[in-house]
Design a protein around this motif. Structure first.
Motif, short mmCIF file in Angstrom:
data_model
loop_
_atom_site.label_atom_id
_atom_site.label_comp_id
_atom_site.label_asym_id
_atom_site.label_seq_id
_atom_site.Cartn_x
_atom_site.Cartn_y
_atom_site.Cartn_z
N GLY A 285 -67.21 29.81 34.90
CA GLY A 285 -67.09 28.38 35.11
C GLY A 285 -68.44 27.69 35.17
N SER B 261 -69.77 24.91 32.38
CA SER B 261 -69.70 23.56 32.94
C SER B 261 -70.84 22.68 32.44
N SER C 208 -67.66 20.06 37.73
CA SER C 208 -66.78 21.17 38.09
C SER C 208 -66.60 21.30 39.60
N THR D 115 -63.47 19.87 41.12
CA THR D 115 -62.20 20.60 41.09
C THR D 115 -61.87 21.22 42.45
N MET E 164 -55.48 25.28 36.38
CA MET E 164 -56.40 25.20 35.25
C MET E 164 -56.25 23.93 34.42
N PRO E 165 -55.04 23.44 34.17
CA PRO E 165 -54.93 22.17 33.44
C PRO E 165 -55.61 21.01 34.16
N TYR F 166 -59.29 21.46 33.72
CA TYR F 166 -59.68 21.16 32.34
C TYR F 166 -59.82 19.65 32.12
N ASN G 289 -63.29 18.71 33.74
CA ASN G 289 -64.55 19.13 33.09
C ASN G 289 -64.35 20.26 32.09
N GLY G 290 -63.34 20.16 31.27
CA GLY G 290 -63.16 21.16 30.21
C GLY G 290 -62.93 22.56 30.77
N TRP G 291 -63.32 23.56 29.99
CA TRP G 291 -63.09 24.95 30.37
C TRP G 291 -63.88 25.35 31.61
N ALA H 124 -61.79 24.13 34.37
CA ALA H 124 -60.56 24.92 34.47
C ALA H 124 -60.82 26.23 35.21
#
Length: 266
Positions: free
Chosen positions: A53, A57, A63, A66, A134-135, A138, A141-143, A146
């Motif tokens: 992550g 990031s 991130s 999250t 994870m959705p 995402y 901040n994208g993967w 996630a």
């Protein structure tokens, strides 16, 4: 196991034998928890997802958003799963999902102190954590987000599982908050299963009207140990009973003793 010998029979834990939390001491629980394969797997996933992550990031600070987001939504998600899926009846009424229901919740209510059925199977828990968090990560901040969200869910699950063990341990917590949540969970297992679905967080219970503080607030449920899967239901939907190899119990063999132990501990 004797409390004067906290490490007695620890080799049995390593070999995967069942342990009765109602007979374990706090040091024995710590050892069992920190060496349990499921928990070790979670730890490995936490490290891997955190490192990945951070690497993915861009920017990193997003991130971190999250973490409070998952902390906010995770208890609600697990409340809904616990109340409407684990305590629902549709899983055991289907031949294809009966074994899943038996493993993820029925066995735990039939004998609430067995350590190896208290922990969920990673085959069930890990995909659920990923789908829930994870959705959301995402979108933030994208993967990178996630994976950060997934790592947060794993950490929360490890905390959740430890306190869940404490709630079934023959141990009187010294911390008032832990004693409080233990008492609430004991009511869920030994008085009325249709309430107090939380483990460490009972805010959703309060919001949705399933919270109760004392046994005198409700009548004792006749299905508190079988979750409604009684002999009549077992005749109509026999798959769980066949897997168990015995009719469902309305009261576990050790329930009376365990309930007394927990009521004193709480």
């Amino acid at each position: 196991m004797s409390k004067s010998k906290p490490w007695h029979n620890m080799s049995a834990i390593r070999t995967g034998r069942s342990f009765d939390l109602g007979k374990m001491s706090l040091p024995q629980l710590w050892f069992a928890y920190l060496t349990y394969p499921t928990i070790l797997f979670y730890f490995a996933l936490i490290i891997a997802s955190t490192i990945s992550g951070v690497y993915l990031s861009h920017p990193l600070w997003k991130s971190f958003l999250t973490i409070p987001t998952v902390i906010a939504i995770y208890p609600l998600a697990w409340y809904l799963i616990h109340r409407y899926i684990l305590h629902g009846r549709w899983l055991y009424r289907n031949h294809w999902t009966a074994s899943l229901w038996k493993r993820i919740h029925f066995d735990h209510h039939q004998d609430p102190h067995l350590l190896d059925v208290l922990f969920g199977s990673p085959l069930n828990t890990v995909p659920t954590m990923a789908i829930i968090t994870m959705p959301v990560g995402y979108l933030i901040n994208g993967w990178g987000g996630a994976l950060s969200a997934f790592a947060t869910a794993l950490v929360m699950t490890c905390i959740y599982e430890f306190f869940h063990c404490i709630q079934h341990l023959a141990y009187k917590p010294k911390w008032k908050w832990v004693a409080h949540i233990k008492q609430l969970h004991v009511l869920h297992h030994f008085h009325d299963e249709n309430g107090n679905y939380g483990i460490t967080n009972y805010v959703p219970d309060r919001i949705f009207g399933s919270f109760y503080k004392e046994s005198r607030e409700r009548l004792r449920s006749k299905n508190v140990f079988n979750l409604g899967y009684d002999l009549e239901e077992a005749k109509r939907f026999p798959w769980v009973m066949k897997l168990t190899g015995a009719p469902p119990k309305d009261r576990p063999d050790s329930a009376r003793q365990s309930a007394n132990q927990n009521s004193h501990a709480a």
